[in-house]
Each structure stands twice: as C-alpha cells, then as structure tokens.
Design a protein around this motif. Structure first.
Motif, PDB file in Angstrom:
ATOM      1  N   ILE A 300     -49.225  67.277 -11.343  1.00 12.06           N
ATOM      2  CA  ILE A 300     -48.234  67.625 -10.315  1.00 12.06           C
ATOM      3  C   ILE A 300     -47.761  69.065 -10.484  1.00 12.06           C
ATOM      4  O   ILE A 300     -47.743  69.850  -9.536  1.00 12.06           O
ATOM      5  CB  ILE A 300     -47.029  66.659 -10.377  1.00 12.06           C
ATOM      6  N   SER A 301     -47.386  69.442 -11.713  1.00 11.21           N
ATOM      7  CA  SER A 301     -46.758  70.748 -11.960  1.00 11.21           C
ATOM      8  C   SER A 301     -47.672  71.915 -11.633  1.00 11.21           C
ATOM      9  O   SER A 301     -47.249  72.901 -11.020  1.00 11.21           O
ATOM     10  CB  SER A 301     -46.303  70.840 -13.420  1.00 11.21           C
ATOM     11  N   MET A 302     -48.937  71.823 -12.050  1.00 13.34           N
ATOM     12  CA  MET A 302     -49.852  72.948 -11.890  1.00 13.34           C
ATOM     13  C   MET A 302     -50.435  73.049 -10.487  1.00 13.34           C
ATOM     14  O   MET A 302     -51.134  74.001 -10.174  1.00 13.34           O
ATOM     15  CB  MET A 302     -50.989  72.856 -12.909  1.00 13.34           C
ATOM     16  N   VAL A 317     -37.968  72.349  -6.407  1.00 13.61           N
ATOM     17  CA  VAL A 317     -37.741  70.902  -6.309  1.00 13.61           C
ATOM     18  C   VAL A 317     -38.330  70.188  -7.521  1.00 13.61           C
ATOM     19  O   VAL A 317     -37.720  69.279  -8.088  1.00 13.61           O
ATOM     20  CB  VAL A 317     -38.356  70.350  -5.002  1.00 13.61           C
ATOM     21  N   SER A 318     -39.524  70.618  -7.937  1.00 15.96           N
ATOM     22  CA  SER A 318     -40.182  70.008  -9.091  1.00 15.96           C
ATOM     23  C   SER A 318     -39.352  70.197 -10.359  1.00 15.96           C
ATOM     24  O   SER A 318     -39.160  69.253 -11.140  1.00 15.96           O
ATOM     25  CB  SER A 318     -41.572  70.634  -9.278  1.00 15.96           C
ATOM     26  N   THR A 319     -38.835  71.401 -10.568  1.00 13.81           N
ATOM     27  CA  THR A 319     -38.016  71.674 -11.749  1.00 13.81           C
ATOM     28  C   THR A 319     -36.701  70.902 -11.695  1.00 13.81           C
ATOM     29  O   THR A 319     -36.212  70.412 -12.722  1.00 13.81           O
ATOM     30  CB  THR A 319     -37.737  73.192 -11.857  1.00 13.81           C
ATOM     31  N   THR A 320     -36.123  70.795 -10.499  1.00 11.24           N
ATOM     32  CA  THR A 320     -34.881  70.034 -10.354  1.00 11.24           C
ATOM     33  C   THR A 320     -35.100  68.562 -10.677  1.00 11.24           C
ATOM     34  O   THR A 320     -34.269  67.921 -11.342  1.00 11.24           O
ATOM     35  CB  THR A 320     -34.326  70.184  -8.925  1.00 11.24           C
ATOM     36  N   ALA A 321     -36.217  68.011 -10.209  1.00 14.29           N
ATOM     37  CA  ALA A 321     -36.539  66.614 -10.533  1.00 14.29           C
ATOM     38  C   ALA A 321     -36.656  66.435 -12.041  1.00 14.29           C
ATOM     39  O   ALA A 321     -36.195  65.430 -12.606  1.00 14.29           O
ATOM     40  CB  ALA A 321     -37.843  66.213  -9.844  1.00 14.29           C
ATOM     41  N   GLU A 322     -37.248  67.419 -12.695  1.00  7.94           N
ATOM     42  CA  GLU A 322     -37.393  67.358 -14.154  1.00  7.94           C
ATOM     43  C   GLU A 322     -36.036  67.428 -14.845  1.00  7.94           C
ATOM     44  O   GLU A 322     -35.758  66.688 -15.792  1.00  7.94           O
ATOM     45  CB  GLU A 322     -38.293  68.504 -14.618  1.00  7.94           C
ATOM     46  N   THR A 323     -35.163  68.304 -14.370  1.00 11.94           N
ATOM     47  CA  THR A 323     -33.836  68.454 -14.967  1.00 11.94           C
ATOM     48  C   THR A 323     -33.008  67.180 -14.791  1.00 11.94           C
ATOM     49  O   THR A 323     -32.327  66.732 -15.726  1.00 11.94           O
ATOM     50  CB  THR A 323     -33.096  69.645 -14.326  1.00 11.94           C
ATOM     51  N   CYS A 352     -46.805  58.157  -7.298  1.00 11.63           N
ATOM     52  CA  CYS A 352     -48.036  58.928  -7.105  1.00 11.63           C
ATOM     53  C   CYS A 352     -49.055  58.139  -6.292  1.00 11.63           C
ATOM     54  O   CYS A 352     -49.720  58.685  -5.406  1.00 11.63           O
ATOM     55  CB  CYS A 352     -48.621  59.313  -8.459  1.00 11.63           C
ATOM     56  N   LEU A 353     -49.186  56.843  -6.595  1.00 10.09           N
ATOM     57  CA  LEU A 353     -50.119  56.004  -5.845  1.00 10.09           C
ATOM     58  C   LEU A 353     -49.733  55.910  -4.363  1.00 10.09           C
ATOM     59  O   LEU A 353     -50.595  55.852  -3.482  1.00 10.09           O
ATOM     60  CB  LEU A 353     -50.164  54.595  -6.455  1.00 10.09           C
ATOM     61  N   LEU A 373     -42.531  62.028  -2.685  1.00  5.88           N
ATOM     62  CA  LEU A 373     -43.112  61.018  -3.569  1.00  5.88           C
ATOM     63  C   LEU A 373     -43.647  61.648  -4.855  1.00  5.88           C
ATOM     64  O   LEU A 373     -43.502  61.085  -5.943  1.00  5.88           O
ATOM     65  CB  LEU A 373     -44.237  60.275  -2.839  1.00  5.88           C
ATOM     66  N   ALA A 374     -44.270  62.823  -4.719  1.00  4.64           N
ATOM     67  CA  ALA A 374     -44.763  63.522  -5.910  1.00  4.64           C
ATOM     68  C   ALA A 374     -43.615  63.891  -6.844  1.00  4.64           C
ATOM     69  O   ALA A 374     -43.743  63.823  -8.070  1.00  4.64           O
ATOM     70  CB  ALA A 374     -45.542  64.774  -5.503  1.00  4.64           C
ATOM     71  N   MET A 375     -42.466  64.254  -6.266  1.00  3.49           N
ATOM     72  CA  MET A 375     -41.313  64.619  -7.091  1.00  3.49           C
ATOM     73  C   MET A 375     -40.683  63.396  -7.774  1.00  3.49           C
ATOM     74  O   MET A 375     -40.166  63.497  -8.883  1.00  3.49           O
ATOM     75  CB  MET A 375     -40.270  65.355  -6.257  1.00  3.49           C
ATOM     76  N   ILE A 376     -40.743  62.241  -7.098  1.00  3.29           N
ATOM     77  CA  ILE A 376     -40.310  61.008  -7.758  1.00  3.29           C
ATOM     78  C   ILE A 376     -41.238  60.720  -8.935  1.00  3.29           C
ATOM     79  O   ILE A 376     -40.797  60.310 -10.020  1.00  3.29           O
ATOM     80  CB  ILE A 376     -40.313  59.825  -6.765  1.00  3.29           C
ATOM     81  N   GLY A 377     -42.521  60.967  -8.721  1.00  2.00           N
ATOM     82  CA  GLY A 377     -43.476  60.839  -9.821  1.00  2.00           C
ATOM     83  C   GLY A 377     -43.147  61.797 -10.952  1.00  2.00           C
ATOM     84  O   GLY A 377     -43.222  61.438 -12.138  1.00  2.00           O
ATOM     85  N   LYS A 378     -42.759  63.034 -10.591  1.00  2.00           N
ATOM     86  CA  LYS A 378     -42.394  64.028 -11.613  1.00  2.00           C
ATOM     87  C   LYS A 378     -41.144  63.590 -12.372  1.00  2.00           C
ATOM     88  O   LYS A 378     -41.049  63.735 -13.590  1.00  2.00           O
ATOM     89  CB  LYS A 378     -42.135  65.379 -10.928  1.00  2.00           C
ATOM     90  N   LEU A 379     -40.181  63.023 -11.651  1.00  2.00           N
ATOM     91  CA  LEU A 379     -38.955  62.548 -12.300  1.00  2.00           C
ATOM     92  C   LEU A 379     -39.264  61.432 -13.299  1.00  2.00           C
ATOM     93  O   LEU A 379     -38.774  61.433 -14.432  1.00  2.00           O
ATOM     94  CB  LEU A 379     -37.967  62.063 -11.238  1.00  2.00           C
TER      95      LEU A 379
END
Length: 514
Positions: A300-302, A317-323, A352-353, A373-379
């Motif tokens: 997801i990240s790359m 958004v990706s970094t925020t989900a991680e935080t 992700c699915l 959905l990808a960001m929920i996966g990242k979280l």
C-alpha cells in the motif's frame, strides 16, 4: 518512505525529433506553422512518423507533481519500466540483509555500536547518490541506505525494550513508532515544496546528522552489558537511570552476579533454540506474520500514487491512518495483545480484499472508495506492525533476542521484496481486475497469517524472558502489578548487598532486584 517521491510515476510520451518539444502534453501541442502536424503521432513508447512506427529513446515528462525523479533521470519507462521495481528490490534486499545480520551484530558487538553504524549508512549513500551517473550504483546506494534505515529503527527498539519494565514496554514502542509517523509528516512537507528528488534527498539528510551528536547521550543496553560480564559499565547506567528517576542505587558492581543458566553463549543459545520444537514453531508463525504484514504495508505505502488522485493527498491520508493506528494501539493496551493483533491484521486484509469490488465494478469517479478501503487496510496492518514488534521481542530470551528478532523480521523483508513486484501487476494486466489484483493477493496472505497468530502465546504484562524455560512458559510469567515501577526488574542479576535489598525490595523478593 522517501522512495514514494524519488520513484514517483511521471506520465510521459515520446519526444518529437527536430522540434522544440519540452513541455508535456498528450497529444503534443506545436507552435510552428511550417510543420506538418499530421505527420506525427506519439504514444508513451512509440513514435509514428509518416506511417512508420518505431520505439523512441527520448521522452517528455509531466511535471505536475514532480520536477524530476529517478524515473525521469534514468528513463525508467517503456521497456525499462520494471527498473523501478528493481530499485525497490535493492532497497528491500538491504532490509533483508540487515534483518539477518543486525541481530548478530547487536548480540555480539553491542547495541550502541550497531546503531552508530546504521546512522552512517543512512547519511553517506544519501549524500553521494545525486551525483552517481549509473543506475546500478544507485541501486547499491539504496541497498546500503536501506540497511542503515532498518538498523536505525530496530536497534533503538531493542534497546528501549531492554531498558524498561513490562508496564512501560508499550510506551517505549509507542514513542519510537510515533517518532516514525512524525518523520513521515515532515517528509510530506519537504516533498510537497521540493519537487526535485536530488534536492529532496540532500535536505532530508541534514537532520539525520544530528543523530550522531545524540549518540553521545545514548547508553548501551545494561542487560547486554551484564550478559557480557561488563558489570561496572552496567552499574554506571543503573546509577544514571536512578538519578533521573529520583531514586537511589547503593551497591557495588562486585555484588552483581549473573544467575546460573542466564549467561549462555550466543552459539549455545542458538543450539537450544533450534532443538526446541515449540520455540521453532513460534519462530515460523512469527516469520509468516512478519511476511504478511510487510507485504500489505509496503504494497500500500509504496504504491499510493497508483491508487488514483493526488499523490500527496494519498500519502497524507496513508500517514494519518498509520498515526491513528499507533494511537489506538497505545490506548488499547489494556486488552489482550494477541486478540487485538489477530483482529487488526484480519480487518486490514478484509479491507484490501474488498477493493476488488470497487475497482472492478465501480466507476472511475469512485476511486476514493478504493483509496478509503486501502487506508483501512493500512490502519489495520499498522496496528499489527506495532504489536508484532512487541510480541516478537517478548517471545525469546535475552541471549538470542536480537538475533531471533532479526530472523523473524527477515520474513518481513521477503514480503517487502515481493510487494515491489506485486504492486505493479496492474501494469502487466491492464484491466480493472489487474488494478485490484495486488490488494487481493496481499489481503489473502494477511488473512492466513491472522489465523495462524492465534497459536502464539499471550505476552501482555509478562516479564521479559531471560531463559528458554521462561520463554517456553511465558504466559505464566506474569509481572507483579503490585510492585512500584521504581522497582523495575532486571531479573538476570542477583545482589549480595543486604542493605540494598532492604531498601529496594519487598520481603518476598529479597534475593533479586525486582
């Protein structure tokens, strides 16, 4: 994470010959009345001149998001489009190499010297990389940089885990991960205002040099010093820590002895480890989970730029989900660690699915649903990443902890190497299904890993194991919550000084510092 911007995908087309053609547009726009415009037809990789189609070797790049990247400098497009994945592979191979040898260096050479080496490997390749003319040498620099990057994260984590008591272990992990998240936000600000990759890499290298000065104030791990018989140095750290915590340590280094069975040689520890079926089973389950987490996380990240929309907004958004995930982990530590971990990785995998439905059946205007959905996966996977560090460090005894941590995390490096190619499957399969395929694969692997994780022991509020016996029965080795935090445990040592025992220990624990 700097690779997200250094290897940012720039739309491109063939450069027209004999024309002042420096501004990206597709189809190209000309400002010459004398030129027969209809004679040219261009695509990303081919140039058609008067009906003759031929591959081009010069390109014009879109500068909407990036002024320049490694992609545009080395023309990693068309027949060389997978060179981006090769550079990512060199990075992840560096983290794999580090995972194998980082623990060995930590356990044999020491935590602090290994960390200093990591900082130098972060600085030197970054400084010289913009002036390197060959892509192969750039890949070598990326390999070295990745090795230093991983050393600079894993070693401080190991040191902090060994420096605090069980009640503060999550706080130590939270501190390091939150520093990482803050660094991701700082990088976003740098990358937004500095669109040239060569300038960006130089600017980012400046704060890293500060770490060398910080190392003057960083102590070696006292647990490691005691195992090596360097009690005087460990005593100095004890006194410094006690002074900071406004307490008192009043005994001589000669009064400290390592208990029988806890000072094993590194080689002996490994022999015992690989002869124990339960410990090896635990090792393989952890390795599979590291593989799955890293596959999802880096998949997801790359490839945030491949999700559609603005790459900087996606990264934010990706970094925020991680935080948010890290904050949830910190406040959810009152719950069983294993159950949270299993729930997180299965939640992330399911999200992700689910992207296969939005990618295949929703219109392009709903690409934000796929991103969501990808960001929920990242979280979910970030929560799992946070906890797998803790669980792994708590599952093995001190004598081989760093080495087993490195070997388990080598599974993550294999996962990250796979992610560099899985993330580009959409390039090979240019369909809606192809767009969703990478997330479908990582989601399936994550679900399997989550189910296997139920076989791991629950490690919340357990003492950090010093022997293999303690590691095998870790769930029964619960920390005594009635003790004050100032009486933090270094269970491998015993102290002969009766006066110190009376001051620092309850009557039930008069034979060891607790």
């Amino acid at each position: 994470m700097m690779l997200v911007f250094m290897l940012g995908d720039q739309p491109h087309r063939c450069r027209l010959p004999d024309v002042e053609d420096n501004v990206y547009s597709h189809p190209p726009i000309f400002h010459s009345d004398a030129l027969n415009i209809s004679a040219y037809n261009t695509s990303q990789c081919y140039l058609n001149i008067n009906g003759t189609n031929s591959p081009c070797n010069d390109w014009v790049y879109d500068t909407t998001y990036y002024q320049s990247t490694l992609i545009s400098k080395f023309n990693m497009v068309c027949q060389d489009k997978f060179m981006r994945s090769h550079i990512l592979l060199s990075h992840f191979f560096g983290t794999f190499f580090n995972a194998i040898f980082c623990g060995l260096l930590c356990d044999v050479w020491g935590r602090k010297p290994t960390l200093i080496l990591g900082i130098f490997l972060l600085i030197i390749p970054n400084v010289i990389r913009p002036w390197i003319p060959h892509l192969f040498l750039v890949a070598i620099c990326e390999f070295l940089n990745a090795t230093g990057s991983n050393l600079s994260y894993v070693v401080p984590f190991t040191m902090l885990t060994e420096l605090v008591d069980p009640a503060h272990r999550v706080l130590a992990s939270f501190t390091i991960y939150m520093a990482y998240c803050i660094g991701c936000y700082v990088l976003l600000v740098y990358a937004y205002f500095i669109r040239d990759w060569e300038t960006l890499i130089q600017v980012v290298s400046v704060p890293i040099t500060i770490c060398l000065f910080v190392m003057l104030f960083v102590p070696e791990s006292p647990r490691w010093l005691l195992l090596k018989g360097r009690t005087k140095e460990a005593m100095t750290i004890f006194k410094r820590t006690a002074k900071f915590n406004k307490t008192k340590v009043d005994f001589n280094p000669e009064d400290i002895t390592v208990k029988e069975g806890k000072r094993l040689s590194f080689t002996t520890g490994f022999k015992i480890m690989f002869k124990s079926k339960p410990m090896m089973g635990r090792f393989f389950i952890l390795m599979i989970n590291w593989f799955a987490i890293s596959l999802i996380y880096y998949g997801i990240s790359m490839n945030t730029g491949d999700l559609g929309g603005n790459v900087y907004a996606n990264y934010a958004v990706s970094t925020t989900a991680e935080t948010v995930a890290v904050l949830l982990c910190f406040y959810a530590d009152k719950l069983p660690r294993k159950k949270i971990y299993c729930t997180a990785i299965i939640l992330g995998s399911t999200a992700c699915l689910s992207t296969m439905f939005t990618s295949m059946y929703a219109s392009g205007a709903l690409h934000w649903v796929t991103i969501g959905l990808a960001m929920i996966g990242k979280l979910g996977v970030t929560t799992a990443f946070f906890l797998i560090y803790l669980i792994t460090s708590e599952c093995f005894p001190t004598v081989i902890r760093a080495s087993m941590f490195g070997l388990c995390s080598s599974g993550a490096r294999i996962g990250s190497m796979c992610s560099s190619y899985i993330g580009k499957l959409g390039v090979l399969i240019d369909t809606k299904f192809g767009t969703a395929l990478p997330l479908i694969i990582v989601g399936s692997v994550g679900t399997l890993a989550g189910i296997l994780s139920l076989l791991l022991p629950e490690t919340r509020n357990t003492e950090l194991p010093e022997t293999f016996e303690e590691a095998l029965h870790i769930e029964s080795n619960i920390e005594d919550q009635s003790l004050d935090s100032s009486e933090s445990n270094i269970a491998m040592v015993s102290v002969k000084d009766e006066q110190c025992r009376k001051i620092n220990m309850s009557s039930e624990k008069q034979n060891q510092i607790s």
